[in-house]
Design an enzyme around this catalytic site. Structure first.
Site, PDB file in Angstrom:
ATOM      1  N   LYS A   1       0.953  -1.208  -0.016  1.00  9.94           N
ATOM      2  CA  LYS A   1      -0.113  -0.064   0.112  1.00  9.94           C
ATOM      3  C   LYS A   1       0.709   1.235   0.021  1.00  9.94           C
ATOM      4  CE  LYS A   1      -4.442  -1.582   1.533  1.00  9.94           C
ATOM      5  NZ  LYS A   1      -4.364  -3.160   1.929  1.00  9.94           N
TER       6      LYS A   1
ATOM      7  N   GLU B   1      -9.667   6.852   3.634  1.00  8.66           N
ATOM      8  CA  GLU B   1     -10.671   6.203   4.322  1.00  8.66           C
ATOM      9  C   GLU B   1      -9.796   4.702   4.684  1.00  8.66           C
ATOM     10  OE1 GLU B   1     -10.560   6.371   0.948  1.00  8.66           O
ATOM     11  OE2 GLU B   1     -10.000   3.888   1.060  1.00  8.66           O
TER      12      GLU B   1
ATOM     13  N   SER C   1       1.653 -10.063  -0.955  1.00 13.33           N
ATOM     14  CA  SER C   1       1.438  -8.417  -0.825  1.00 13.33           C
ATOM     15  C   SER C   1       1.740  -7.759   0.432  1.00 13.33           C
ATOM     16  CB  SER C   1      -0.248  -8.179  -0.973  1.00 13.33           C
ATOM     17  OG  SER C   1      -1.023  -9.214   0.058  1.00 13.33           O
TER      18      SER C   1
HETATM   19  C1  LIG Z   1      -5.242  -4.032   1.537  1.00 11.85           C
HETATM   20  C2  LIG Z   1      -4.295  -5.360   1.482  1.00 11.85           C
HETATM   21  C3  LIG Z   1      -4.879  -6.106   0.412  1.00 11.85           C
HETATM   22  C4  LIG Z   1      -6.031  -5.918  -0.388  1.00 11.85           C
HETATM   23  O1  LIG Z   1      -5.740  -4.715  -1.233  1.00 11.85           O
HETATM   24  P1  LIG Z   1      -5.913  -4.650  -2.743  1.00 11.85           P
HETATM   25  O2  LIG Z   1      -5.861  -3.252  -3.162  1.00 11.85           O
HETATM   26  O3  LIG Z   1      -6.875  -5.711  -3.399  1.00 11.85           O
HETATM   27  O4  LIG Z   1      -4.217  -5.272  -3.001  1.00 11.85           O
HETATM   28  C5  LIG Z   1      -4.123  -7.242   0.278  1.00 11.85           C
HETATM   29  N1  LIG Z   1      -3.001  -7.550   0.840  1.00 11.85           N
HETATM   30  C6  LIG Z   1      -2.762  -6.879   1.884  1.00 11.85           C
HETATM   31  C7  LIG Z   1      -1.443  -7.334   2.614  1.00 11.85           C
HETATM   32  C8  LIG Z   1      -3.030  -5.596   2.292  1.00 11.85           C
HETATM   33  O5  LIG Z   1      -2.876  -4.829   3.256  1.00 11.85           O
END
Ligand SMILES: *Cc1c(COP(=O)(O)O)cnc(C)c1O
Length: 399
Positions: free
Chosen positions: A94, A116, A383
């Site tokens: 993010k 948000e 992610s």
């Molecule tokens: C917020 C988040 C997501 C989901 O958000 P996307 O916009 O779909 O990437 C996925 N993995 C992690 C670690 C997150 O913090």
């Protein structure tokens, strides 16, 4: 090359029929201004080098492409690689987007930032960059989520952000998003709204995608160096869809690379308690954009459920809706149970605690590993890290 190039959105901010701007009149001007400024700034040399420096020295990019040897052995193939977004500053992808948008806000002379947040991850990434640049930061968060995500709320406050509780509706992310949009309508002149995923009205889905595409650009170069070619498949979890679009985008025109997005199936696709927007939803309008959604016969949003707060959103980015319809990206889903199993397995096998969101991508791969050749090279977008998810273990009686 005969294949049609993937060149979207069009000039109306549409990905096929999806996207667009379903917002009050007063916001149209701000969206036009944002789009115009973004177009100019994104190719500006000074902006690009500022962004590059922050990516390197603040976030810690490039993130490694790591061979998950023991998971690969455990599954007896395919060959599994992790794109390590968990190693970024603040622990997830993010921050790529919030760093980009804060630079944009500064270039546009906006002194007040709003955002948000649901799980608090985007709020934290926004509060982080606001601290870094010394600007006012207001985070809208549902009361329910504030109670569930206490550590992230404390971190945001420590970083100097004001966390504004939202008590309307279900007191969760969708209500916080509505409240942030309302703030923006009122204060549009001096306020920049940092949206956290590839959702919302045009041009946000494009801007967030562009900032997150660094994941796929690095993956492409690293694959070439490590594997000698692009990977055979790339798998990413999908909430709003930003980490997935980020890693997919560079490969959309490379048809040999299979792309798989994984949604949260919660208690099961037939349970009514899930966040599987594409698998179970229909197109509709939410938060300024036309895209797949889960809603009932009266058109009311069905409250999503997922073990991971970051996937717990009733909508999805418009580009994903289009990629789903065209079939370029395949979408699957993973239940809470399967994600929990993957979370524990990968922690044990790799010494990497993945985020519960990420565990959905891993869970899908574990479930479907036999569909790939043993020699196939698969990249999973890791992610984020799972430190934040320790309370879930206790909640589900796993510790
Ligand atoms: C917020 C988040 C997501 C989901 O958000 P996307 O916009 O779909 O990437 C996925 N993995 C992690 C670690 C997150 O913090």
């Amino acid at each position: 090359m005969t294949a049609k190039k993937h060149k979207i959105p069009d000039k109306h901010g549409r990905f096929g029929p999806y996207g667009g701007r379903y917002v009050p009149e007063t916001v149209i001007y701000a969206l036009d201004e944002l789009k115009r400024e973004y177009r100019t700034i994104k190719n500006d040399k000074a902006f690009r080098s500022e962004l590059k420096a922050l990516f390197a020295d603040y976030i810690g990019r490039p993130s490694p492409l790591y061979f998950a040897e023991r998971l690969t052995e455990y599954l007896k193939g395919p060959q599994i690689y992790f794109k390590r977004e968990d190693l970024n500053h603040t622990g997830a992808h993010k921050i790529n987007n919030t760093v980009g948008q804060i630079l944009l806000a500064r270039r546009m002379g906006k002194e007040r930032i709003i955002a948000e947040t649901g799980a608090g991850q985007h709020g934290l990434a926004t509060a982080t960059v606001c601290a870094r640049f010394g600007v006012e930061c207001i985070i809208y968060m549902g009361e329910e989520d504030i109670a569930r995500q206490a550590p992230n709320v404390k971190k945001m406050k420590l970083l100097g952000a004001e966390v504004r509780p939202v008590s309307s509706g279900s007191k969760t992310l969708k209500d916080a998003t509505s409240e942030a949009l309302r703030d923006w309508v009122t204060n549009v002149r001096d306020t920049f709204y940092i949206i956290g995923s590839v959702v919302g009205p045009d041009p946000y889905p494009m801007i967030v995608r562009d900032f997150q595409s660094v994941i796929g650009k690095e993956t492409k170069a690293q694959s070439k160096r490590i594997l000698g070619a692009s990977p055979d498949a790339i798998i990413a979890c999908v909430g709003g869809g930003s980490n997935a679009i980020g890693i997919f985008h560079q490969f959309l025109n490379d048809k040999k690379v299979k792309l798989i997005g994984v949604e949260a199936a919660g208690l099961g696709l037939r349970s009514g308690k899930h966040a599987a927007t594409l698998s179970k939803g229909k197109p509709g309008v939410l938060h300024g954009s036309f895209s797949y959604l889960i809603y009932d016969h009266d058109g009311q949003i069905i409250l999503p459920h997922s073990i991971s707060a970051g996937l717990d959103y009733p909508g999805i980015g418009p580009e994903h809706s289009w990629l789903y319809d065209t079939g370029r990206v395949k979408y699957g889903s993973t239940t809470d149970k399967e994600a929990m199993r993957a979370f524990k397995l990968v922690s044990r096998l790799e010494g990497i605690i993945p985020a519960m969101e990420t565990s959905h991508a891993l869970g899908w791969l574990i479930k479907n590993s036999k569909d790939f050749k043993k020699s196939a090279n698969i990249v999973v977008c890791l992610s984020g890290r799972g430190d934040k998810d320790m309370p879930i273990l206790e909640e589900y009686g796993e510790l």
